[in-house]
Design an enzyme around this catalytic site. Structure first.
Site, PDB file in Angstrom:
ATOM      1  CB  CYS A  97      -5.744  44.645 -45.062  1.00 39.87           C
ATOM      2  SG  CYS A  97      -6.895  43.922 -44.078  1.00 39.87           S
ATOM      3  CG  HIS A 188     -11.578  47.032 -53.818  1.00 35.33           C
ATOM      4  ND1 HIS A 188     -11.934  46.324 -52.969  1.00 35.33           N
ATOM      5  CD2 HIS A 188     -10.053  47.551 -53.545  1.00 35.33           C
ATOM      6  CE1 HIS A 188     -11.295  46.357 -51.947  1.00 35.33           C
ATOM      7  NE2 HIS A 188      -9.997  46.974 -52.239  1.00 35.33           N
ATOM      8  CD  GLU A 242     -11.917  41.193 -47.480  1.00 36.45           C
ATOM      9  OE1 GLU A 242     -10.602  40.756 -47.521  1.00 36.45           O
ATOM     10  OE2 GLU A 242     -12.291  41.718 -46.673  1.00 36.45           O
ATOM     11  CB  CYS A 251     -13.946  44.944 -47.472  1.00 33.86           C
ATOM     12  SG  CYS A 251     -12.473  44.928 -48.445  1.00 33.86           S
ATOM     13  N   GLY A 254     -12.493  48.021 -49.482  1.00 33.55           N
ATOM     14  CA  GLY A 254     -13.508  47.954 -50.240  1.00 33.55           C
ATOM     15  C   GLY A 254     -14.456  49.370 -49.934  1.00 33.55           C
TER      16      GLY A 254
HETATM   17  N1  LIG Z   1      -8.716  40.278 -49.327  1.00 34.01           N
HETATM   18  C1  LIG Z   1      -7.870  41.401 -49.991  1.00 34.01           C
HETATM   19  C2  LIG Z   1      -7.265  42.004 -48.597  1.00 34.01           C
HETATM   20  C3  LIG Z   1      -7.929  42.280 -47.513  1.00 34.01           C
HETATM   21  C4  LIG Z   1      -8.674  43.630 -47.472  1.00 34.01           C
HETATM   22  C5  LIG Z   1      -9.605  43.973 -46.589  1.00 34.01           C
HETATM   23  N2  LIG Z   1      -9.887  43.057 -45.332  1.00 34.01           N
HETATM   24  C6  LIG Z   1      -9.596  45.405 -46.239  1.00 34.01           C
HETATM   25  O1  LIG Z   1     -10.288  45.405 -44.918  1.00 34.01           O
HETATM   26  O2  LIG Z   1      -9.091  46.057 -46.870  1.00 34.01           O
HETATM   27  C7  LIG Z   1      -7.529  41.224 -51.077  1.00 34.01           C
HETATM   28  O3  LIG Z   1      -7.120  40.137 -51.399  1.00 34.01           O
HETATM   29  O4  LIG Z   1      -7.184  42.589 -51.896  1.00 34.01           O
END
Ligand SMILES: N[C@H](CCC[C@H](N)C(=O)O)C(=O)O
Length: 308
Positions: A97, A188, A242, A251, A254
């Site tokens: 994250c 992604h 997400e 994100c 992301g």
């Molecule tokens: N929901 C994402 C994890 C959090 C990623 C995001 N909040 C960031 O800041 O990178 C997943 O399941 O891959």
């Protein structure tokens, strides 16, 4: 005549009872560009203090604290300073994250009473991640190398350019989108639009289209999805649905995947500002070491404790 002192000791308050009768979890709520997390000091164990089921309840914005996820600061692994684990608000555990690791860096500094700039080595599901608190309080993170091989994203879409999935066709609900797939340790799917149509990201109905990408059969581990508009070769605007958290305000992984995809599709240079609903991130996919670097803020919002 003075007021009589109470003859008996005060009865235990409801707080005393909670503290004695159930486990109380202290936490700090942090946010990075509005992507918000319950931060837990788990330095005494590699076993999370909160289960995935408890994380779902704690993340609920009406019946719980409210957050996009729960993040655990744990002892280091294989010589790193710390380990980071995270549960999404749906209880699933992602590898990494980006916004969360910036919050992680500031949370550690609070816990350890560090001041000024500070660099940490953090073991994560995406491997070694290195956040560094800058003089201005922003956090610069070495997010490691992007992963492009389809089987490592993972995606069932076939590689179509240099072993990567670049501007490939993906049919979602009968509509053909062009997508580029990038992993930053977590999957992604990045799209700049459909065959003929340039995206106006503010017009997208994320709640409708997001889950159709997230659960698409081409993504066996589900996927995060970024919808991107190109303002210039160094300024991108994105919205994100997400995996395991839905539409969030930002994100970090992301945004890193978006710059990699934009370079691979020829839309942008390697150094970009990525504008998210919660604010901007500085992203650079450095040619010399093939690492992606992300710089952005992270702030504590409130402190609390919750009975588990
Ligand atoms: N929901 C994402 C994890 C959090 C990623 C995001 N909040 C960031 O800041 O990178 C997943 O399941 O891959």
């Amino acid at each position: 005549m003075g007021v009589e002192a109470p003859s008996k000791s005060p009865t235990p308050s409801f707080l005393d009872r909670i503290q004695s009768e159930s486990r109380i979890l202290p936490f700090v709520k942090y946010q990075g560009l509005g992507n918000d997390f319950i931060m837990v000091d788990n330095r005494d164990s590699l076993e999370p203090k909160v289960s995935p089921e408890q994380a779902i309840k704690l993340c609920d914005r009406n019946f719980g604290i409210g957050a996009d996820g729960v993040i655990f600061v744990m002892p280091g692994t294989d010589g790193t300073d710390y380990t980071m684990r995270i549960f999404n608000s749906d209880g699933s555990e992602p590898e990494m994250c980006g916004n969360g690791v910036r919050c992680f860096a500031h949370f550690i500094s609070e816990l350890e009473n560090f001041r000024g700039t500070r660099r940490f080595t953090v073991h994560t599901g995406a491997g070694l991640i290195i956040p560094e608190i800058q003089n201005d309080g922003q956090v610069k993170v070495d997010m490691g190398q992007p992963i492009l091989a389809p089987q490592d994203i993972p995606t069932k879409l076939p590689a179509n350019k240099g072993g990567a999935v670049v501007k490939a066709e993906l049919v979602v609900d009968g509509v053909t989108w062009n997508v580029t797939c990038v992993s930053m340790g977590n999957p992604h799917c990045v799209t700049f639009g459909m065959r003929s149509q340039v995206l106006q990201v503010d017009e997208l109905k994320l709640e409708q289209i997001g889950p159709k990408f997230e659960y698409h059969e081409m993504f066996p581990s589900r996927t995060n999805t970024a919808f991107v508009q190109v303002f210039s070769r160094s300024h991108l605007k994105m919205r994100v649905w997400e995996r395991g958290a839905g539409a969030t305000l930002a994100c970090g992984t992301g945004a890193c995947a978006v710059v990699v995809a934009a370079v691979l599709e020829g839309h942008a240079e390697r150094k970009c500002v990525v504008e998210l609903p919660g604010g901007p991130l500085q992203i650079e996919w450095r040619e010399e070491d093939n690492h992606v670097y992300m710089t952005g803020p992270a702030e504590a919002v409130f402190y609390g404790s919750v009975p588990l």
